[in-house]
Structures are given as C-alpha cells and as structure tokens.
Design an enzyme around this catalytic site. Structure first.
Site, mmCIF file in Angstrom:
data_model
loop_
_atom_site.group_PDB
_atom_site.id
_atom_site.type_symbol
_atom_site.label_atom_id
_atom_site.label_comp_id
_atom_site.label_asym_id
_atom_site.label_seq_id
_atom_site.Cartn_x
_atom_site.Cartn_y
_atom_site.Cartn_z
ATOM 1 N N PRO A 31 74.224 31.040 41.160
ATOM 2 C CA PRO A 31 73.628 30.551 42.408
ATOM 3 C C PRO A 31 72.102 30.645 42.415
ATOM 4 O O PRO A 31 71.516 31.531 41.798
ATOM 5 C CB PRO A 31 74.236 31.455 43.481
ATOM 6 N N ASP A 32 71.489 29.683 43.093
ATOM 7 C CA ASP A 32 70.034 29.684 43.246
ATOM 8 C C ASP A 32 69.695 30.533 44.456
ATOM 9 O O ASP A 32 69.937 30.136 45.586
ATOM 10 C CB ASP A 32 69.534 28.255 43.445
ATOM 11 N N PHE A 33 69.127 31.711 44.210
ATOM 12 C CA PHE A 33 68.929 32.617 45.334
ATOM 13 C C PHE A 33 67.755 32.225 46.222
ATOM 14 O O PHE A 33 67.525 32.829 47.236
ATOM 15 C CB PHE A 33 68.824 34.082 44.881
ATOM 16 N N ARG A 34 67.030 31.172 45.845
ATOM 17 C CA ARG A 34 65.934 30.734 46.704
ATOM 18 C C ARG A 34 66.269 29.466 47.497
ATOM 19 O O ARG A 34 65.532 29.083 48.376
ATOM 20 C CB ARG A 34 64.675 30.476 45.883
ATOM 21 N N ASN A 104 64.195 30.914 35.178
ATOM 22 C CA ASN A 104 65.481 31.606 35.247
ATOM 23 C C ASN A 104 65.472 32.863 34.379
ATOM 24 O O ASN A 104 64.728 32.947 33.412
ATOM 25 C CB ASN A 104 66.597 30.660 34.819
ATOM 26 N N ASP A 106 68.470 34.294 33.175
ATOM 27 C CA ASP A 106 69.819 34.487 32.647
ATOM 28 C C ASP A 106 69.943 34.381 31.128
ATOM 29 O O ASP A 106 71.014 34.646 30.581
ATOM 30 C CB ASP A 106 70.773 33.484 33.313
ATOM 31 N N HIS A 121 59.895 34.658 34.665
ATOM 32 C CA HIS A 121 60.353 35.748 35.534
ATOM 33 C C HIS A 121 61.140 36.823 34.780
ATOM 34 O O HIS A 121 61.823 37.624 35.385
ATOM 35 C CB HIS A 121 61.186 35.179 36.691
#
Ligand code: ZN
Length: 255
Positions: A31-34, A104, A106, A121
C-alpha cells in the site's frame, strides 16, 4: 499509440534513467502510505498518528511501539517484483537503462535484478546497530519478537529507512541528481510528483525526452514530451513480454 511512441524512444536510447514512486510498489500489493487510500488514513492507534510513529524522535523515545507499527505496516516480505520492476532490470541488463531512482523502501528493484538503484528513502533490507554499526538483514528484524537488539553489543538496531525528521543521504541524492542531469531519456512512473524530493530532482533533467507514466494526471504533464495515464506495470508489460516457450522476458522493441 502512446506505448508505441514510448517503445520507439526506448529503442533508440542507451541512456535512460527511471524515476519511480509508490505506484510501482502498489502493483506488487504494497500500500501507498501517502495516497488517499493509503495507510495514513487508517486511524488504528489513537495516541499517535502514523507520521509521528514513523519519526526519528518516536523511534528513539518509543522504540518498541515504533517496531510494532513498522513491522505490521511497512514490511512486506512476501511482495514480488511486477512487470515494471522486471522490465527495468532487463533494460539495464541490455545496457539501455543507466539508473533507477526510487522513493520506495521495499527493495523490489534489486529483487528483479536491477543493480544501479538510488533508494532515496532507504531500504527495509538494511538495518544497523546504532552503537557499533553492525549490519542486519530484514529477516533478523522479522524474527526479533521484541525490540531488535544487536547480537554483538546489545545496541538498538535501526532500519536504514529515512524517517520523518531525518535528512536524505547526501551521496544518494548526488548520485540521483547526476544520473538525471546526464540522462537522455527520463521516464517517471507511478508517482504524482508531489512528495519531496521528486519534484526538486526532476528539475535537473536537461533533455527533451521526459516521459510521465501515471494513472492520474500530474502538475508536470504539460512539461513532459510524452504522457501516458495508465498503470506503470501494464505499460512496462507491453514494452517487455514473457516468452512462455523460452521462459524468459523478451524485448519487443525491435518488432
Ligand atoms: Zn552493536
């Protein structure tokens, strides 16, 4: 067809740089947390907001709560690279793509085989003891039932992820700037370009082949030379296709 135009541009260049956002990961089920539907709209913890829980200060003041939240919401060890990750790795292998710059954390680009990746990030796959700097992988973090502590010295282990209140790594930023400034083709995918430092970075691009691939329009659409409003995975899947006889991904560029 817009995708044919994209294929044509990729086919002619050996100096492509890709800048990707959360949209690439969401297509792998992360999921895109932003985004509007993302994690940041979930109110599960009444005491702290997700931004607070993912902050530098919170990590040090509430390390166990940080890890409870982080392990539940930020780590997706079962996620697999999708067509976009695989296509980009293949383009690098072919000598066409020079760098992937990603927001990302991940590690899915590396999982797909990409080598030159600037992770703005950071990455959940790298974790360091704050006292002696000993490295730990993601598996170590997942297996720790309590707060992850260094087996060497007992210090707290911290993910190499840029938390709120922390600056970006200067070497990674300058590597990304350099790649963008020297790129012939810049493909931006899966980002609406509103999250820092995306918008600031793409200003360094000097070429005339700026390609935006995003499901929704962005404020940079009028500056781009080609805009494709579609899923990045779908578009990249059309660039590269899986040959089921030879069990390999093949380029369609010369067809
Ligand atoms: Zn240590």
């Amino acid at each position: 067809m817009l995708v044919d135009e994209l294929k044509n541009i990729i086919d002619k260049s050996n100096n492509i740089v890709f800048f990707g956002g959360a949209g690439i990961s969401t297509e792998s089920g992360i999921p895109d947390f932003r985004s509007g539907n993302g994690l940041y709209n979930l109110v599960e913890n009444k005491k702290y907001s997700p931004e607070e829980m993912l902050s530098h200060n919170f990590f040090y003041s509430h390390t166990k709560d940080f890890y409870d939240f982080y392990k539940e919401k930020m780590i997706y060890p079962k996620a697999k690279p999708n067509a976009a990750h695989i296509a980009l790795a293949r383009l690098e292998e072919m000598g066409k793509l020079k760098a992937v710059i990603t927001q990302n954390i991940d590690g899915l680009h590396q999982a797909a085989g990409s080598k030159n990746v600037f992770e703005l990030h950071g990455s959940v796959h790298r974790n360091y003891c704050i006292s002696c700097n000993t490295f730990q992988d993601l598996d170590f973090i997942i297996k720790c039932k309590d707060t992850p502590k260094c087996p060497n010295c007992g210090g707290i282990v911290k993910p190499d992820v840029v938390l709120y209140g922390e600056g970006l790594d200067k070497d990674i930023i300058s590597g990304a700037v350099n790649a963008i400034a020297n790129a012939e083709v810049l493909i931006i995918g899966g980002t609406s370009l509103v999250v820092y430092p995306a918008a600031a970075l793409i200003r360094y691009y000097q070429g005339n082949k700026l390609i935006l691939i995003n499901k929704s329009a962005t404020q940079y659409d009028d500056k781009a030379n080609l805009v494709i409003n579609d899923s990045i995975g779908k578009v990249m899947n059309e660039i590269m296709t899986f040959d089921s006889n030879e069990k390999t991904w093949k380029t369609l560029l010369n067809l």
